[in-house]
Design a protein around this motif. Structure first.
Motif, PDB file in Angstrom:
ATOM      1  N   MET A 171       0.849  -1.171   0.000  1.00  0.00           N
ATOM      2  CA  MET A 171       0.000   0.000   0.000  1.00  0.00           C
ATOM      3  C   MET A 171       0.898   1.239   0.000  1.00  0.00           C
ATOM      4  O   MET A 171       1.827   1.333   0.780  1.00  0.00           O
ATOM      5  CB  MET A 171      -0.887  -0.009   1.240  1.00  0.00           C
ATOM      6  N   GLU A 172       0.617   2.157  -0.886  1.00  0.00           N
ATOM      7  CA  GLU A 172       1.356   3.415  -0.983  1.00  0.00           C
ATOM      8  C   GLU A 172       0.571   4.512  -0.277  1.00  0.00           C
ATOM      9  O   GLU A 172      -0.656   4.559  -0.375  1.00  0.00           O
ATOM     10  CB  GLU A 172       1.559   3.817  -2.440  1.00  0.00           C
TER      11      GLU A 172
ATOM     12  N   THR B 239     -15.078   1.991  -4.621  1.00  0.00           N
ATOM     13  CA  THR B 239     -16.192   1.076  -4.361  1.00  0.00           C
ATOM     14  C   THR B 239     -16.135  -0.174  -5.234  1.00  0.00           C
ATOM     15  O   THR B 239     -17.018  -1.016  -5.135  1.00  0.00           O
ATOM     16  CB  THR B 239     -17.547   1.769  -4.619  1.00  0.00           C
ATOM     17  N   ASP B 240     -15.115  -0.293  -6.071  1.00  0.00           N
ATOM     18  CA  ASP B 240     -15.100  -1.377  -7.046  1.00  0.00           C
ATOM     19  C   ASP B 240     -13.929  -2.334  -6.866  1.00  0.00           C
ATOM     20  O   ASP B 240     -13.427  -2.904  -7.825  1.00  0.00           O
ATOM     21  CB  ASP B 240     -15.095  -0.800  -8.457  1.00  0.00           C
ATOM     22  N   GLY B 241     -13.503  -2.514  -5.641  1.00  0.00           N
ATOM     23  CA  GLY B 241     -12.450  -3.472  -5.370  1.00  0.00           C
ATOM     24  C   GLY B 241     -11.040  -2.920  -5.487  1.00  0.00           C
ATOM     25  O   GLY B 241     -10.097  -3.533  -5.023  1.00  0.00           O
ATOM     26  N   LYS B 242     -10.852  -1.757  -6.103  1.00  0.00           N
ATOM     27  CA  LYS B 242      -9.530  -1.135  -6.162  1.00  0.00           C
ATOM     28  C   LYS B 242      -9.237  -0.542  -4.795  1.00  0.00           C
ATOM     29  O   LYS B 242     -10.123  -0.007  -4.137  1.00  0.00           O
ATOM     30  CB  LYS B 242      -9.483  -0.028  -7.228  1.00  0.00           C
ATOM     31  N   SER B 243      -8.012  -0.631  -4.387  1.00  0.00           N
ATOM     32  CA  SER B 243      -7.656  -0.101  -3.084  1.00  0.00           C
ATOM     33  C   SER B 243      -7.233   1.357  -3.242  1.00  0.00           C
ATOM     34  O   SER B 243      -6.133   1.654  -3.676  1.00  0.00           O
ATOM     35  CB  SER B 243      -6.525  -0.924  -2.475  1.00  0.00           C
ATOM     36  N   HIS B 244      -8.158   2.247  -2.922  1.00  0.00           N
ATOM     37  CA  HIS B 244      -7.903   3.681  -3.062  1.00  0.00           C
ATOM     38  C   HIS B 244      -8.801   4.397  -2.061  1.00  0.00           C
ATOM     39  O   HIS B 244     -10.022   4.245  -2.097  1.00  0.00           O
ATOM     40  CB  HIS B 244      -8.249   4.111  -4.491  1.00  0.00           C
ATOM     41  N   ALA B 245      -8.200   5.158  -1.151  1.00  0.00           N
ATOM     42  CA  ALA B 245      -8.980   5.891  -0.152  1.00  0.00           C
ATOM     43  C   ALA B 245      -8.168   7.086   0.311  1.00  0.00           C
ATOM     44  O   ALA B 245      -6.939   7.081   0.227  1.00  0.00           O
ATOM     45  CB  ALA B 245      -9.304   4.992   1.044  1.00  0.00           C
ATOM     46  N   GLY B 246      -8.866   8.109   0.787  1.00  0.00           N
ATOM     47  CA  GLY B 246      -8.143   9.262   1.284  1.00  0.00           C
ATOM     48  C   GLY B 246      -9.030  10.315   1.911  1.00  0.00           C
ATOM     49  O   GLY B 246     -10.238  10.136   2.041  1.00  0.00           O
TER      50      GLY B 246
ATOM     51  N   PHE C  37      -3.771  10.243   0.877  1.00  0.00           N
ATOM     52  CA  PHE C  37      -4.467   9.101   0.321  1.00  0.00           C
ATOM     53  C   PHE C  37      -3.578   7.885   0.245  1.00  0.00           C
ATOM     54  O   PHE C  37      -2.358   7.976   0.300  1.00  0.00           O
ATOM     55  CB  PHE C  37      -5.149   9.421  -1.014  1.00  0.00           C
ATOM     56  N   GLU C  38      -4.236   6.743   0.179  1.00  0.00           N
ATOM     57  CA  GLU C  38      -3.564   5.459   0.100  1.00  0.00           C
ATOM     58  C   GLU C  38      -4.099   4.709  -1.102  1.00  0.00           C
ATOM     59  O   GLU C  38      -5.280   4.783  -1.412  1.00  0.00           O
ATOM     60  CB  GLU C  38      -3.818   4.650   1.378  1.00  0.00           C
ATOM     61  N   TRP C  39      -3.183   3.996  -1.775  1.00  0.00           N
ATOM     62  CA  TRP C  39      -3.592   3.223  -2.936  1.00  0.00           C
ATOM     63  C   TRP C  39      -2.654   2.037  -3.089  1.00  0.00           C
ATOM     64  O   TRP C  39      -1.544   2.041  -2.557  1.00  0.00           O
ATOM     65  CB  TRP C  39      -3.612   4.085  -4.193  1.00  0.00           C
TER      66      TRP C  39
ATOM     67  N   LYS D 190       3.869  -0.054  -9.960  1.00  0.00           N
ATOM     68  CA  LYS D 190       4.790  -0.390  -8.873  1.00  0.00           C
ATOM     69  C   LYS D 190       6.130   0.312  -9.063  1.00  0.00           C
ATOM     70  O   LYS D 190       6.715   0.821  -8.099  1.00  0.00           O
ATOM     71  CB  LYS D 190       4.965  -1.904  -8.778  1.00  0.00           C
ATOM     72  N   ALA D 191       6.613   0.358 -10.298  1.00  0.00           N
ATOM     73  CA  ALA D 191       7.876   1.061 -10.579  1.00  0.00           C
ATOM     74  C   ALA D 191       7.720   2.553 -10.313  1.00  0.00           C
ATOM     75  O   ALA D 191       8.602   3.182  -9.720  1.00  0.00           O
ATOM     76  CB  ALA D 191       8.306   0.817 -12.017  1.00  0.00           C
ATOM     77  N   GLY D 192       6.600   3.128 -10.757  1.00  0.00           N
ATOM     78  CA  GLY D 192       6.347   4.552 -10.524  1.00  0.00           C
ATOM     79  C   GLY D 192       6.276   4.878  -9.052  1.00  0.00           C
ATOM     80  O   GLY D 192       6.818   5.893  -8.593  1.00  0.00           O
TER      81      GLY D 192
END
Length: 157
Positions: free
Chosen positions: A1-2, A76-83, A101-103, A111-113
């Motif tokens: 998690m970033e 809301t669609d299974g992607k891990s993104h919140a803030g 935020f976290e993603w 991942k490289a970025g």
């Protein structure tokens, strides 16, 4: 998690900065990689992004919103993104805007970025663009003053 955090001070009153941030469909004007945001309801948005050549579509919901203070969201669609974005008045004409935020990067490119902190540099650039956008206008393009009750830990950042 970033995790990404960035803060910018803007030379507008807190209500102006907050009101502009509730105009999600204007985000492509100051956010790199955001092709469009379509507001589906007061609390849900559909995003189309293209970052590093990777196009993504996802939905978010506002889970906690207090006028002139904060807006918290999660995917809301299974992607891990919140803030959460917070607005703090510094005086009558200046506001501190802080985003956290976290993603979860999924592709090798993402991942490289993230490893190179490109996501952090992009958010810093986007916050400067928001500052330029709102200060050059001096007023918001619109605003929604409704409240959304905190429904989970997202609002705790």
């Amino acid at each position: 998690m970033e995790t990404v955090e960035e803060t910018v001070d803007v030379a507008v009153p807190v209500h102006t900065a907050y009101n502009q941030w509730t105009q999600f469909e204007s985000f492509p004007q100051f956010m790199s990689g955001v092709e469009s945001v379509t507001q589906l309801s007061h609390t849900t948005n559909h995003w189309v992004t293209k970052v590093g050549g990777v196009k993504r579509e996802f939905d978010t919901e506002i889970v906690d919103q207090e006028p002139d203070d904060r807006i918290a969201w999660r995917s809301t669609d299974g992607k891990s993104h919140a803030g959460i974005i917070r607005f703090t008045p510094l005086d009558a004409t200046h506001t501190k805007v802080k985003v956290h935020f976290e993603w979860a990067p999924e592709t090798v490119t993402e991942k490289a970025g993230a490893a190179l902190q490109i996501d952090k540099m992009q958010v810093k650039s986007d916050m400067r663009k928001f500052k330029d956008f709102i200060e050059s206008r001096g007023t918001e393009t619109g605003g929604w003053r409704g409240e959304v009750e905190d429904t989970g830990p997202t609002g705790q950042f």
